[in-house]
Design an enzyme around this catalytic site. Structure first.
Site, PDB file in Angstrom:
ATOM      1  N   LYS A   1       0.849  -1.193   0.000  1.00  0.00           N
ATOM      2  CA  LYS A   1       0.000   0.000   0.000  1.00  0.00           C
ATOM      3  C   LYS A   1       0.886   1.245   0.000  1.00  0.00           C
ATOM      4  CE  LYS A   1      -4.001   1.604   2.788  1.00  0.00           C
ATOM      5  NZ  LYS A   1      -4.839   1.266   3.979  1.00  0.00           N
TER       6      LYS A   1
ATOM      7  N   SER B   1      -9.860   0.917   3.031  1.00  0.00           N
ATOM      8  CA  SER B   1      -9.029   1.807   2.249  1.00  0.00           C
ATOM      9  C   SER B   1      -7.905   1.090   1.491  1.00  0.00           C
ATOM     10  CB  SER B   1      -8.404   2.850   3.173  1.00  0.00           C
ATOM     11  OG  SER B   1      -7.473   2.255   4.048  1.00  0.00           O
TER      12      SER B   1
ATOM     13  N   SER C   1      -9.982  -1.611   7.078  1.00  0.00           N
ATOM     14  CA  SER C   1      -9.376  -1.315   5.771  1.00  0.00           C
ATOM     15  C   SER C   1      -8.582  -2.442   5.125  1.00  0.00           C
ATOM     16  CB  SER C   1      -8.480  -0.079   5.879  1.00  0.00           C
ATOM     17  OG  SER C   1      -9.271   1.086   5.909  1.00  0.00           O
TER      18      SER C   1
END
Lengths: 511, 97
Positions: free
Chosen positions: A84, A159, A183
């Protein structure tokens, strides 16, 4: 064996690593296959914000040399993964999905990136995400949308949307994300992959762009439970650079993986099946619970009475911490600066231009909740409710070993469906958020396809503090029975393999 | 719990944000809706309940590192991403008129 690209990208992390160990595969082949897959599919998926092809090729060459010398560093040595875009990567742009960090190249690596690379894993790029990890659909990315590989018209969840989509789309064999309120688990469930949020303190947060420091935790995503266990084993453990990282020894997460569910007490919270859980989601989750029973586990009805207060407490605590963490983006030391006459004007102008709507909304909310006269009524009360949420779980774990239920009330929703109503978006986190408030480990494992839409459904398992091993073992027992979803179509509209007749198809090409 | 535009401007000022008139109106509506939702915490009796002030599981004490010198970024590395610098300093706009 030097298989085609699609055979290579379809391998699990463990299989890919074993192929290198047996000298049947090279890291170079695997990395080239991943890069080719990304090039061919990411225009549609949008999982990557940065592909570090040259760096990855250089690392693959080194991994192959190590393999040739018989000096592999671990089972992961030479296998392509991605992280990420909020993990600091030395010399490689790290944006956290925000314009305010556009072009920033950190001067150091996050501990988890360092640990992955020490294990020999090849990081091929940085993954799309909601800005500062704030969101549940990846639609708050300041750079580009990310789509669900199982239906490109739907969100991958957020997310860590890119982290789940890249793994589902067979672009990489595993990834890292972060989970502050769901997330990792939400996108894992929406994209049909396995995702684990470890116990708070199990994995170092050093070098992770901070959102809400008492809730943020780093975790792995992959297509099999075993791969998630492998990755967790590599990133977990004490780090002197993170004061909240635990000194407890790290379990061997593979040791008990195949021990099955016999004798396990599975807690089923009645509050997780109330109020707005989609009927198809409930059907899949109940079917998974029936599998556990068939495997010799015991289902125990439990109650987590403060579940419904979780969102309210979270949306005070997380924004309060975010408003403080995001104060560092002031245009002085790194990131965007807007030119202005005075210092205060420079701050305000920089932040106005650099932050998108969601970080601004949360900074505003947090600033209000912490401001004079409101602190006790909002922030302090929310922290007390956090204690009540934690006590619910402590109570429940007297009678069960893991807690099971849905990850989300719905399957992946259409892009754009919730962007106009932030509260609606927040309410989708109802079942994942309490696990973060209580600092417990939780994971999502695929438990079938939704009858009407054909989209993946995830089962959530929550465990005792630092008992990731039991969670993984329980997830593996289900995976053995249910299997993983077939590879995604990368088209609009999911292929319905279930009972319901499919509506007229508007997508390109034949189903 | 409706926030007025005046309150929204005041919060934005505290948070060092400069909002457009559109954003002020949107946030007044959205933040009011969120604050209305969080009001349900008032239903709970929290008398005698201690706040959860840290998240370390099982009440573990944080591991404090030894207070000793250790390697850190060089001035050049620390300054490398600065939007403006002068010598070994970060440069900011004039603070005192």
């Amino acid at each position: 064996m030097s298989g085609s690209d699609s055979e290579l990208t379809g391998l699990s992390l463990r299989e890919a690593g074993a192929g290198i160990a047996a000298r049947a595969l090279s890291s170079r082949d695997l990395v080239e296959a991943a890069l080719a897959r990304i090039a061919a599919t990411d225009g549609r998926v949008g999982a990557f914000l940065e592909v570090t092809a040259e760096r990855a090729r250089a690392q693959a060459a080194q991994a192959d040399q190590r393999a040739a010398r018989g000096e592999r560093r671990s089972e992961l040595d030479g296998v392509p993964v991605a992280v990420k875009d909020l993990f600091a990567t030395k010399g490689v742009p790290t944006t956290a999905g925000s314009r305010i960090l556009e072009g920033w190249k950190p001067p150091y690596d996050a501990t988890v990136v360092e640990r992955l690379e020490d294990a020999g894993a090849v990081v091929v790029g940085k993954l799309n995400m909601d800005e500062f990890a704030m969101g549940s659909s990846n639609e708050n990315s300041a750079y580009k949308p990310c789509a669900n590989p199982y239906d490109l018209s739907r969100t991958p969840g957020g997310s860590s949307g890119g982290s789940a989509a890249a793994v589902a789309a067979r672009q990489v064999h595993g990834s890292l994300g972060t989970d502050t309120g769901g997330s990792i688990r939400l996108p894992a469930s929406f994209c049909g992959v396995v995702g684990l949020k470890p116990t708070y303190g199990r994995v170092s947060r050093y070098g992770v762009v901070a959102f809400a420091s008492s809730l943020d935790q780093v975790g792995p995503l992959a297509r099999t439970v075993e791969d998630v266990a492998l990755l967790l084993g590599k990133i977990a453990g004490h780090d002197p650079r993170d004061m909240t990282s635990s000194a407890r020894p790290v379990d061997d997460y593979l040791a008990a993986l195949e021990e099955g569910a016999r004798g396990l007490r599975v807690g089923v919270p009645r509050e997780w099946f109330q109020g707005g859980v989609d009927a198809g989601v409930e059907r899949s989750v109940r079917a998974a619970l029936a599998v556990y029973e068939r495997l010799g586990a015991k289902l125990v009805e439990i109650s987590l009475p403060h579940t419904k207060y979780g969102i309210a407490a979270y949306y005070l605590i997380a924004p309060a911490e975010a408003s403080s963490n995001l104060a560092r983006y002031d245009g002085v030391r790194f990131g965007l600066r807007a030119e202005a006459k005075g210092l205060r004007e420079m701050y305000a102008e920089t932040r106005e231009r650099g932050f998108g709507a969601e970080p601004k909304r949360r900074i505003m909310l947090g600033t209000y909740a912490l401001s004079a006269g409101y602190y006790d009524a909002y922030y302090l009360r929310a922290q007390k409710v956090r204690t009540l949420v934690r006590r619910d779980f402590d109570e429940a774990f007297r009678v069960c070993d893991v807690i099971a239920g849905p990850v989300s009330p719905t399957v992946a929703f259409p892009l754009g469906a919730r962007t106009q109503d932030p509260l609606q978006m927040y309410l989708g986190d109802v079942f994942t958020i309490t696990c973060n408030l209580a600092a417990l480990p939780g994971l999502s494992v695929p438990c079938g396809l939704h009858g009407e839409s054909g989209m993946p459904v995830g089962l959530q398992l929550v465990g005792r503090p630092f008992d990731e091993a039991t969670l993984l073992r329980a997830a593996r027992a289900l995976e053995r029975e249910v299997g993983a979803p077939s590879p995604p179509s990368l088209r609009e509209g999911a292929e319905v393999r279930g009972q319901a007749p499919s509506p007229p198809s508007l997508r390109e090409g034949a189903a | 719990m409706a926030l007025s535009l005046e309150q929204v401007r005041r919060i934005a000022d505290l948070a060092r944000l400069r909002l457009s008139a559109d954003e002020e109106r949107t946030f007044a509506v959205q933040l009011s809706a969120i604050l209305e939702h969080v009001r349900q915490l008032e239903e709970l009796d929290v008398t005698g309940v201690p706040p959860m002030t840290h998240a370390l599981a099982g009440g573990e004490a944080p591991e404090l590192r030894v207070d000793a010198d250790r390697p850190c970024l060089s001035p050049a590395e620390a300054l490398a991403a600065a939007p403006a610098r002068e010598g070994t300093c970060f440069k900011v706009p004039r603070i005192i008129e």
